[in-house]
Design a protein around this motif. Structure first.
Motif, short mmCIF file in Angstrom:
data_model
loop_
_atom_site.label_atom_id
_atom_site.label_comp_id
_atom_site.label_asym_id
_atom_site.label_seq_id
_atom_site.Cartn_x
_atom_site.Cartn_y
_atom_site.Cartn_z
N SER A 1 -54.24 60.84 66.12
CA SER A 1 -54.99 61.05 67.35
C SER A 1 -55.95 62.22 67.21
O SER A 1 -57.10 62.16 67.66
CB SER A 1 -54.05 61.31 68.53
N VAL A 2 -55.49 63.29 66.58
CA VAL A 2 -56.38 64.45 66.37
C VAL A 2 -57.54 64.04 65.47
O VAL A 2 -58.70 64.38 65.76
CB VAL A 2 -55.59 65.64 65.79
N PHE A 3 -57.27 63.32 64.38
CA PHE A 3 -58.35 62.86 63.51
C PHE A 3 -59.30 61.93 64.24
O PHE A 3 -60.51 62.01 64.09
CB PHE A 3 -57.79 62.16 62.26
N TRP A 4 -58.76 61.02 65.06
CA TRP A 4 -59.57 60.06 65.81
C TRP A 4 -60.52 60.79 66.77
O TRP A 4 -61.72 60.53 66.81
CB TRP A 4 -58.66 59.10 66.56
N ILE A 5 -59.99 61.72 67.54
CA ILE A 5 -60.80 62.42 68.53
C ILE A 5 -61.82 63.32 67.84
O ILE A 5 -62.98 63.41 68.27
CB ILE A 5 -59.91 63.20 69.51
N THR B 1 -63.18 62.86 64.83
CA THR B 1 -64.21 61.99 64.25
C THR B 1 -65.15 61.48 65.33
O THR B 1 -66.37 61.45 65.15
CB THR B 1 -63.55 60.80 63.51
N LEU B 2 -64.59 61.09 66.45
CA LEU B 2 -65.41 60.60 67.56
C LEU B 2 -66.29 61.71 68.12
O LEU B 2 -67.45 61.47 68.47
CB LEU B 2 -64.49 60.05 68.65
N ALA B 3 -65.78 62.92 68.17
CA ALA B 3 -66.57 64.05 68.66
C ALA B 3 -67.74 64.34 67.73
O ALA B 3 -68.84 64.67 68.19
CB ALA B 3 -65.69 65.29 68.81
N VAL B 4 -67.52 64.22 66.43
CA VAL B 4 -68.61 64.45 65.48
C VAL B 4 -69.65 63.33 65.61
O VAL B 4 -70.86 63.58 65.56
CB VAL B 4 -68.07 64.53 64.03
N ALA B 5 -69.20 62.10 65.80
CA ALA B 5 -70.12 60.98 65.87
C ALA B 5 -70.89 60.93 67.19
O ALA B 5 -72.10 60.66 67.20
CB ALA B 5 -69.35 59.67 65.69
N SER C 1 -73.38 58.43 80.73
CA SER C 1 -72.62 57.28 80.23
C SER C 1 -72.04 57.56 78.84
O SER C 1 -70.93 57.11 78.53
CB SER C 1 -73.48 56.02 80.23
N THR C 2 -72.75 58.32 78.01
CA THR C 2 -72.23 58.68 76.70
C THR C 2 -71.02 59.60 76.84
O THR C 2 -70.02 59.46 76.13
CB THR C 2 -73.32 59.36 75.86
N ILE C 3 -71.10 60.55 77.77
CA ILE C 3 -69.98 61.47 77.99
C ILE C 3 -68.75 60.72 78.48
O ILE C 3 -67.64 60.92 77.99
CB ILE C 3 -70.39 62.58 78.98
N THR C 4 -68.93 59.83 79.45
CA THR C 4 -67.78 59.07 79.97
C THR C 4 -67.23 58.11 78.91
O THR C 4 -66.02 57.90 78.85
CB THR C 4 -68.14 58.30 81.25
N ALA C 5 -68.11 57.56 78.08
CA ALA C 5 -67.62 56.69 76.99
C ALA C 5 -66.77 57.48 76.02
O ALA C 5 -65.72 56.99 75.56
CB ALA C 5 -68.80 56.05 76.27
N PHE C 6 -67.19 58.70 75.69
CA PHE C 6 -66.39 59.54 74.79
C PHE C 6 -65.02 59.81 75.40
O PHE C 6 -64.00 59.72 74.73
CB PHE C 6 -67.11 60.86 74.50
N LEU C 7 -65.00 60.16 76.70
CA LEU C 7 -63.72 60.46 77.35
C LEU C 7 -62.82 59.24 77.44
O LEU C 7 -61.60 59.35 77.36
CB LEU C 7 -63.97 61.05 78.74
N ALA C 8 -63.42 58.07 77.61
CA ALA C 8 -62.61 56.85 77.69
C ALA C 8 -62.12 56.40 76.32
O ALA C 8 -60.96 56.01 76.16
CB ALA C 8 -63.43 55.72 78.34
N ILE C 9 -62.97 56.47 75.34
CA ILE C 9 -62.61 55.98 74.01
C ILE C 9 -61.73 56.97 73.26
O ILE C 9 -60.71 56.58 72.67
CB ILE C 9 -63.88 55.66 73.18
N GLY C 10 -62.09 58.24 73.26
CA GLY C 10 -61.34 59.24 72.48
C GLY C 10 -59.90 59.38 72.93
O GLY C 10 -58.98 58.82 72.32
N PRO C 11 -59.66 60.10 74.00
CA PRO C 11 -58.28 60.27 74.47
C PRO C 11 -57.68 58.97 75.01
O PRO C 11 -56.47 58.79 74.96
CB PRO C 11 -58.39 61.31 75.59
N GLY C 12 -58.52 58.07 75.48
CA GLY C 12 -58.01 56.80 76.03
C GLY C 12 -57.31 55.95 74.99
O GLY C 12 -56.22 55.41 75.23
N VAL C 13 -57.91 55.82 73.83
CA VAL C 13 -57.30 55.04 72.74
C VAL C 13 -56.02 55.72 72.27
O VAL C 13 -54.99 55.06 72.05
CB VAL C 13 -58.30 54.84 71.58
#
Length: 126
Positions: A20-24, A26-30, A91-103
């Motif tokens: 989860s830490v790696f996922w979030i 990586t998503l934050a960098v992308a 929309s990009t910010i909300t997508a990050f919040l939904a995809i990162g911690p959501g997944v």
């Protein structure tokens, strides 16, 4: 000699935590939510200023009615473009919040549910 039993729950939890830490990260960098947030605040401030300017209207006496209308339409167009930038950043910010911690949270719930279900198949210990 007694064998050590493997604690699957603890091991899977730690694996989930690391992934989860790696996922979030990586998503934050992308997705760069920090950059999107700064763009959002700047665009929002610019849109507020333009909206205030539109409310004041065009009051210069040296302009003809057609010129005043053209200036007003140009200001409205600039406001709409700025508003689109605000919406895009949000929309990009909300997508990050939904995809990162959501997944990560979804995987935790699925893993916990499976662990709970498989524990139901254990025999009674004496």
């Amino acid at each position: 000699m007694e064998q050590a039993t493997m604690n699957w729950a603890r091991g899977l939890f730690r694996l989930w935590l690391v992934l989860s830490v790696f996922w979030i990260a990586t998503l934050a960098v992308a997705m760069r939510p920090d950059l999107q947030w700064s763009q959002y605040t700047e665009s929002y401030a610019q849109a507020e200023e333009l909206a205030r300017d539109l409310r004041e209207g065009v009051t210069a006496e040296s302009l003809t009615e057609a010129q005043a209308e053209a200036v007003l339409r140009a200001k409205e167009e600039l406001f709409l473009r700025t508003d689109k930038k605000v919406q895009s950043s949000w929309s990009t910010i909300t997508a990050f919040l939904a995809i990162g911690p959501g997944v990560a949270a979804g995987l935790f719930v699925i893993g916990f549910s499976l662990l709970w279900a498989f524990r139901g198949f254990r025999g009674q210990s004496k």
